[in-house]
Design an enzyme around this catalytic site. Structure first.
Site, PDB file in Angstrom:
ATOM      1  N   ASP A 161       0.850  -1.183   0.000  1.00  0.00           N
ATOM      2  CA  ASP A 161       0.000   0.000   0.000  1.00  0.00           C
ATOM      3  C   ASP A 161       0.890   1.239   0.000  1.00  0.00           C
ATOM      4  OD1 ASP A 161      -2.584   1.374   0.405  1.00  0.00           O
ATOM      5  OD2 ASP A 161      -3.167  -0.571   1.197  1.00  0.00           O
ATOM      6  N   ASP A 193      -3.291   4.603  -2.117  1.00  0.00           N
ATOM      7  CA  ASP A 193      -4.425   5.071  -1.325  1.00  0.00           C
ATOM      8  C   ASP A 193      -4.856   6.467  -1.771  1.00  0.00           C
ATOM      9  OD1 ASP A 193      -6.064   4.558   1.121  1.00  0.00           O
ATOM     10  OD2 ASP A 193      -5.089   6.394   1.797  1.00  0.00           O
ATOM     11  N   GLU A 213      -6.446   3.907  -5.936  1.00  0.00           N
ATOM     12  CA  GLU A 213      -7.770   4.055  -5.323  1.00  0.00           C
ATOM     13  C   GLU A 213      -8.250   5.464  -5.635  1.00  0.00           C
ATOM     14  OE1 GLU A 213      -9.915   3.805  -0.951  1.00  0.00           O
ATOM     15  OE2 GLU A 213      -7.970   4.778  -1.151  1.00  0.00           O
ATOM     16  N   HIS A 261     -11.244  -3.742   2.641  1.00  0.00           N
ATOM     17  CA  HIS A 261     -11.139  -3.365   4.056  1.00  0.00           C
ATOM     18  C   HIS A 261     -12.000  -2.150   4.407  1.00  0.00           C
ATOM     19  CE1 HIS A 261      -8.504  -0.639   1.978  1.00  0.00           C
ATOM     20  NE2 HIS A 261      -8.429   0.121   3.057  1.00  0.00           N
ATOM     21  N   ASP A 262     -12.484  -1.423   3.408  1.00  0.00           N
ATOM     22  CA  ASP A 262     -13.308  -0.235   3.646  1.00  0.00           C
ATOM     23  C   ASP A 262     -14.791  -0.482   3.357  1.00  0.00           C
ATOM     24  OD1 ASP A 262     -11.366   1.551   4.497  1.00  0.00           O
ATOM     25  OD2 ASP A 262     -10.878   2.226   2.470  1.00  0.00           O
TER      26      ASP A 262
END
Length: 560
Positions: A98, A199, A256, A329-330
């Site tokens: 990430d 991210d 993302e 995960h979100d």
């Protein structure tokens, strides 16, 4: 269409804190991941994406990084990480990390320096502004609610934080800052990693002047997204990053990108654009939200999903590339959100996997999805850990006097902690995740839903995933075929074709708990066809042109 290994890969996302705990402290760790690599290899995974494992005070579960070139103590050491990378590569898999560079932690050395004085060399690594008319520099609202500005007494200025106040935004206008980021990325790539998931990368360019956001309702803070999402220098920054770092390695890059449209994605992922391989779109994740956003629950309309998926499939075909996901995960667990996690948990989980993996793009599997893990319902708000959930509850219930039961219902459906409960390895205490006290409670259904049970049952969701991942390696059409929607107006069935050369796939999925008749359109009569995969037993002699689908049934035919 250009072939590439990253288009043909299946990626598995690990949320390290909740995956596997090797030392009994209740927190998943790097050694715990290394212990489970054979499980992932057996599933057929090509690439592992590791959510952040960097040094962090953990205000936002590791997405607030205090040292980009060190490992969080709870997860282990750099040596543990190097051993993990080595073991991943030994098994013929790849590892992507990430990259969180829209913001750092307020405990990062750069920020500690930055706030000491206005003329500190690191001051400009962040976005500082004087107040305006006795208040904040502008009216922007943080993604995690409240103001996007934090006042600092020492220098009598505010710093911007689009997320938590412990996540100050980095100033990408500063060339020195960008150089530091590129150096850090190069350092990791030279260690041998195979790419980055970036991210909220499309937040890094802000509109100059940081103007107030329109605020017709006169709220205290307003959503300033139009001034920092896909900002004016985004493509310049990504092309510079590509030129200086990414182009020098054979890697996967995925951005993302909340708020990115198909037209944006064509530019971000275009074959000749030298930016990224693919982006995560959020549009399909917003289809079950009402006008007041994520927590405003609304029933998903399948026609909306068809329209949206088709727009992305057709829009990027031959131009860019899609990343395919239904949870991470979100996001809440996909079988609870898009399927039926009660009567038809196994059937609907298999149907959703079929629907997703047969689309054009690179599929992402989120840990636990392959065994059909579900959303959780904790009794009390005190059992939740996620900063977004806790801030929202505080704002709506404690300050806003909203009905706690109604707010809890939103959390049960949409809360990020749904995805963060510990991985359910077996039916022993704490689901085999830890011998200690888990950092967040285990979903009580682990006795029935766990990897040990799934691996031992040839009809399980796990073995279905294994088959579908194996098929992708055998059939180029699953990767490269053109997409076309069938029966766009059908309210229960999502069916589409993929075409590659003279071959055709027909994918038929029932998104309802009803028995639904289906007739193949006249123009799709195949001269020869075979059933490639299905989640129910299907009579080989059944007429392919017309049949009734069982609840959450999925079938894929291949033919010419």
């Amino acid at each position: 269409m250009e072939k590439a290994w990253w288009k043909e890969s299946v990626i598995y996302q690990i949320y390290p804190r909740s995956f596997n705990d090797s030392n009994g402290d209740g927190i998943g760790d790097l050694k715990g991941i290394t212990q489970k690599l054979d499980y992932l290899k057996d599933l057929g995974i090509d690439v592992i994406w590791l959510s952040p494992v960097y040094k962090s005070p953990n205000d936002d579960n590791g997405y607030d990084i205090s040292d980009y070139q060190d490992i969080m103590d709870e997860f282990g050491t750099m040596q543990d990480w190097e051993e993990l990378l080595h073991e991943v590569h030994q098994r013929g898999m790849k590892l992507i990390m990430d990259l969180v560079v829209n913001h750092s932690s307020d405990e990062h050395a750069w920020f500690v320096e930055s706030k000491t004085s206005k003329d500190n060399p690191y001051r400009d690594y962040y976005i500082w502004r004087p107040g305006k008319e006795g208040g904040e520099p502008n009216n922007w609202e943080s993604v995690f609610s409240g103001s996007a500005w934090q006042y600092d007494e020492a220098t009598d200025e505010y710093y911007l934080h689009l997320f938590s106040k412990k996540q100050p935004d980095l100033n990408w206008e500063n060339e020195k800052l960008r150089d530091e980021v590129y150096k850090m990325m190069t350092w990791w790539l030279d260690k041998g990693i195979d790419g980055f998931r970036m991210d909220v990368i499309n937040f890094i360019s802000k509109v100059p002047g940081l103007p107030d956001a329109p605020n017709p309702e006169g709220k205290k803070y307003a959503s300033g997204g139009q001034f920092f999402i896909n900002g004016p220098r985004m493509h310049e920054f990504l092309q510079e990053m590509n030129q200086q770092v990414l182009s020098k390695y054979d890697i996967i890059t995925v951005g993302e990108m909340p708020g990115a449209s198909v037209d944006d994605a064509k530019l971000y992922t275009g074959h000749d654009r030298d930016e990224l391989n693919m982006v995560f779109t959020f549009e399909h994740m917003d289809l079950d939200s009402g006008p007041n956003g994520k927590w405003d629950l609304k029933e998903l309309n399948l026609l909306d999903l068809k329209e949206n998926i088709s727009k992305w499939q057709n829009g990027l075909n031959g131009v860019g590339w899609n990343s395919l996901y239904l949870n991470n995960h979100d996001q809440p667990r996909m079988v609870s959100r898009f399927g039926n996690d009660k009567e038809y948990r196994a059937e609907s989980a298999k149907m959703l996997a079929t629907f997703l993996h047969m689309l054009q793009g690179t599929p992402y599997v989120y840990q636990g999805e392959e065994i059909g893990m579900t959303n959780v319902r904790f009794d009390s708000i005190d059992e939740y850990k996620d900063i977004e959930i806790l801030n929202m509850y505080n704002e709506k219930v404690i300050q806003g006097n909203e009905d706690p039961a109604k707010v809890m219902q939103s959390i049960y459906v949409k809360g990020r902690d749904n995805a963060r409960t510990p991985f359910q390895w077996d039916d022993s205490e704490n689901a085999g995740f830890t011998t200690g006290e888990p950092w967040i409670k285990v979903n009580p259904n682990y006795k029935e839903i766990n990897a040990k049970q799934a691996v031992n049952d040839p009809n399980s969701i796990y073995h279905y995933y294994k088959r579908i991942i194996a098929l992708r390696k055998e059939h180029d059409i699953m990767v490269y075929g053109d997409y076309e929607l069938i029966s766009p107006e059908h309210e229960s069935i999502f069916a589409y074709t993929r075409t590659y050369g003279s071959e055709k796939l027909i994918v038929i999925t029932n998104f309802s708990s009803e028995h639904v008749p289906f007739t193949l359109p006249e123009n799709l009569k195949l001269t020869s066809s075979e059933l490639l995969i299905s989640n129910y037993n299907v009579d080989k002699n059944e007429d392919v042109s017309s049949f009734t689908l069982k609840p959450y049934e999925a079938r894929v035919y291949i033919g010419k």
